[in-house]
Design a protein around this motif. Structure first.
Motif, PDB file in Angstrom:
ATOM      1  N   PRO A   3       8.487  -6.997  -3.805  1.00 10.92           N
ATOM      2  CA  PRO A   3       9.083  -7.542  -2.575  1.00 10.92           C
ATOM      3  C   PRO A   3       8.408  -6.996  -1.316  1.00 10.92           C
ATOM      4  CG  PRO A   3      10.533  -5.896  -3.537  1.00 10.92           C
ATOM      5  CD  PRO A   3       9.381  -6.075  -4.498  1.00 10.92           C
ATOM      6  N   ASP A   4       8.688  -7.652  -0.201  1.00  8.88           N
ATOM      7  CA  ASP A   4       8.185  -7.242   1.113  1.00  8.88           C
ATOM      8  C   ASP A   4       8.963  -6.010   1.593  1.00  8.88           C
ATOM      9  OD1 ASP A   4       6.303  -9.453   2.282  1.00  8.88           O
ATOM     10  OD2 ASP A   4       7.941 -10.546   1.337  1.00  8.88           O
ATOM     11  N   GLU A   5       8.723  -4.893   0.966  1.00  7.78           N
ATOM     12  CA  GLU A   5       9.383  -3.630   1.310  1.00  7.78           C
ATOM     13  C   GLU A   5       8.318  -2.580   1.568  1.00  7.78           C
ATOM     14  OE1 GLU A   5      12.541  -3.142   1.818  1.00  7.78           O
ATOM     15  OE2 GLU A   5      13.358  -5.006   0.989  1.00  7.78           O
ATOM     16  N   PHE A   6       8.325  -2.016   2.762  1.00  6.43           N
ATOM     17  CA  PHE A   6       7.325  -1.035   3.168  1.00  6.43           C
ATOM     18  C   PHE A   6       7.118   0.053   2.117  1.00  6.43           C
ATOM     19  CE2 PHE A   6       6.118   2.982   5.065  1.00  6.43           C
ATOM     20  CZ  PHE A   6       5.026   2.653   5.834  1.00  6.43           C
ATOM     21  N   LYS A   7       8.204   0.705   1.700  1.00  7.06           N
ATOM     22  CA  LYS A   7       8.080   1.831   0.765  1.00  7.06           C
ATOM     23  C   LYS A   7       7.506   1.394  -0.579  1.00  7.06           C
ATOM     24  CE  LYS A   7      11.695   4.711   2.738  1.00  7.06           C
ATOM     25  NZ  LYS A   7      13.017   5.338   2.541  1.00  7.06           N
ATOM     26  N   LEU A  27       0.498   0.747  -3.750  1.00  7.77           N
ATOM     27  CA  LEU A  27      -0.912   0.893  -3.388  1.00  7.77           C
ATOM     28  C   LEU A  27      -1.431   2.286  -3.724  1.00  7.77           C
ATOM     29  CD1 LEU A  27      -1.044  -0.993   0.024  1.00  7.77           C
ATOM     30  CD2 LEU A  27      -2.048  -1.727  -2.158  1.00  7.77           C
ATOM     31  N   ILE A  28      -0.651   3.293  -3.408  1.00  2.00           N
ATOM     32  CA  ILE A  28      -1.055   4.677  -3.701  1.00  2.00           C
ATOM     33  C   ILE A  28      -1.184   4.881  -5.207  1.00  2.00           C
ATOM     34  CG2 ILE A  28      -0.269   7.085  -3.623  1.00  2.00           C
ATOM     35  CD1 ILE A  28       0.832   6.429  -0.781  1.00  2.00           C
ATOM     36  N   GLU A  29      -0.203   4.402  -5.954  1.00  4.39           N
ATOM     37  CA  GLU A  29      -0.228   4.545  -7.414  1.00  4.39           C
ATOM     38  C   GLU A  29      -1.451   3.860  -8.020  1.00  4.39           C
ATOM     39  OE1 GLU A  29       2.329   2.950 -11.249  1.00  4.39           O
ATOM     40  OE2 GLU A  29       3.371   3.228  -9.345  1.00  4.39           O
ATOM     41  N   PRO A  54       9.452 -10.689  10.668  1.00  4.82           N
ATOM     42  CA  PRO A  54       9.969  -9.317  10.630  1.00  4.82           C
ATOM     43  C   PRO A  54       9.800  -8.640   9.266  1.00  4.82           C
ATOM     44  CG  PRO A  54      11.536 -10.745  11.736  1.00  4.82           C
ATOM     45  CD  PRO A  54      10.460 -11.640  11.174  1.00  4.82           C
ATOM     46  N   ARG A  55       9.741  -9.402   8.175  1.00  4.82           N
ATOM     47  CA  ARG A  55       9.587  -8.831   6.829  1.00  4.82           C
ATOM     48  C   ARG A  55       8.113  -8.617   6.474  1.00  4.82           C
ATOM     49  NH1 ARG A  55      13.105  -6.760   3.853  1.00  4.82           N
ATOM     50  NH2 ARG A  55      12.306  -7.624   1.920  1.00  4.82           N
ATOM     51  N   ASP A  56       7.185  -9.077   7.295  1.00  3.22           N
ATOM     52  CA  ASP A  56       5.756  -8.922   7.025  1.00  3.22           C
ATOM     53  C   ASP A  56       5.302  -7.510   7.400  1.00  3.22           C
ATOM     54  OD1 ASP A  56       5.539 -11.514   6.101  1.00  3.22           O
ATOM     55  OD2 ASP A  56       4.819 -12.320   8.010  1.00  3.22           O
ATOM     56  N   VAL A  57       5.294  -6.622   6.425  1.00  2.00           N
ATOM     57  CA  VAL A  57       4.964  -5.212   6.674  1.00  2.00           C
ATOM     58  C   VAL A  57       3.776  -4.722   5.844  1.00  2.00           C
ATOM     59  CG1 VAL A  57       7.310  -4.620   7.420  1.00  2.00           C
ATOM     60  CG2 VAL A  57       6.684  -4.408   4.993  1.00  2.00           C
ATOM     61  N   THR A  58       3.064  -5.640   5.213  1.00  2.00           N
ATOM     62  CA  THR A  58       1.937  -5.233   4.374  1.00  2.00           C
ATOM     63  C   THR A  58       0.875  -4.447   5.148  1.00  2.00           C
ATOM     64  OG1 THR A  58       2.333  -7.080   2.880  1.00  2.00           O
ATOM     65  CG2 THR A  58       0.157  -6.059   2.787  1.00  2.00           C
ATOM     66  N   PRO A  59       0.482  -4.871   6.359  1.00  2.00           N
ATOM     67  CA  PRO A  59      -0.535  -4.085   7.073  1.00  2.00           C
ATOM     68  C   PRO A  59      -0.069  -2.655   7.376  1.00  2.00           C
ATOM     69  CG  PRO A  59      -0.378  -6.276   8.019  1.00  2.00           C
ATOM     70  CD  PRO A  59       0.773  -6.135   7.064  1.00  2.00           C
ATOM     71  N   GLU A  60       1.185  -2.504   7.762  1.00  2.00           N
ATOM     72  CA  GLU A  60       1.698  -1.163   8.072  1.00  2.00           C
ATOM     73  C   GLU A  60       1.734  -0.289   6.821  1.00  2.00           C
ATOM     74  OE1 GLU A  60       2.607  -3.825  11.286  1.00  2.00           O
ATOM     75  OE2 GLU A  60       3.102  -4.032   9.167  1.00  2.00           O
TER      76      GLU A  60
END
Length: 163
Positions: free
Chosen positions: A43-47, A53-55, A75-81
């Motif tokens: 899902p579009d969830e920052f954490k 990505l880290i894993e 507002p849910r688009d947080v992939t770049p951050e």
């Protein structure tokens, strides 16, 4: 062999409310150039994006991770951050080139907030969520894919393009 992972970021697809069409399209486009591992859908969830990505990068199995989705103005688009929080060094030329090429197709390309960067020896590149836009953008990167991976691995000895 170049190893690629694809991470689809979509609330609807992660809940099974919409079939993901972008992952299969990217697999088809990338398979002649790389070994593409199974697509993950989150899902579009920052954490969740940052942790995944880290894993994936820290596992050391992938040369490149392509994300798809979450690069717009919603507002849910947080992939770049989330990507910026996961990478160690930015590679701004990749999204700049993708936006430039995309502007030849649609003026909406200027709304993309996609980023790219390095975590260890893994290159992470954000792509748009739609299959058409994701394919158009990955085509911009394909001519430099092999050299990018050679450089990441320390195998590139001549970076000048003499053509």
């Amino acid at each position: 062999m170049i190893n690629v992972a694809i991470l689809i970021i979509s609330d609807k697809s992660s809940l099974g409310l919409r079939d993901d069409q972008t992952g299969p399209a990217l697999i088809e486009a990338l398979s002649p150039h790389a070994r593409v591992r199974p697509v993950q859908i989150i899902p579009d969830e920052f954490k969740a994006i940052k942790a995944t990505l880290i894993e994936l990068a820290d596992a050391g199995e992938y040369d490149i991770i392509f994300t798809s989705g979450g690069t717009g103005l919603s507002p849910r688009d947080v992939t770049p951050e989330a990507t910026l929080a996961a990478i160690e060094r930015p590679v701004p030329g990749i999204p700049e080139a993708m936006r430039t090429a995309s502007l030849e197709i649609t003026p909406r390309a200027m709304l993309s907030r996609a980023v790219a960067g390095l975590r260890g020896k893994t290159l992470i590149i954000n792509l748009p969520g739609s299959p058409k836009a994701a394919l158009e953008n990955v085509q911009v990167f394909l001519p430099t894919l092999e050299h990018a991976v050679e450089t990441l691995r320390g195998d590139a000895h001549e970076c000048a393009d003499n053509t």
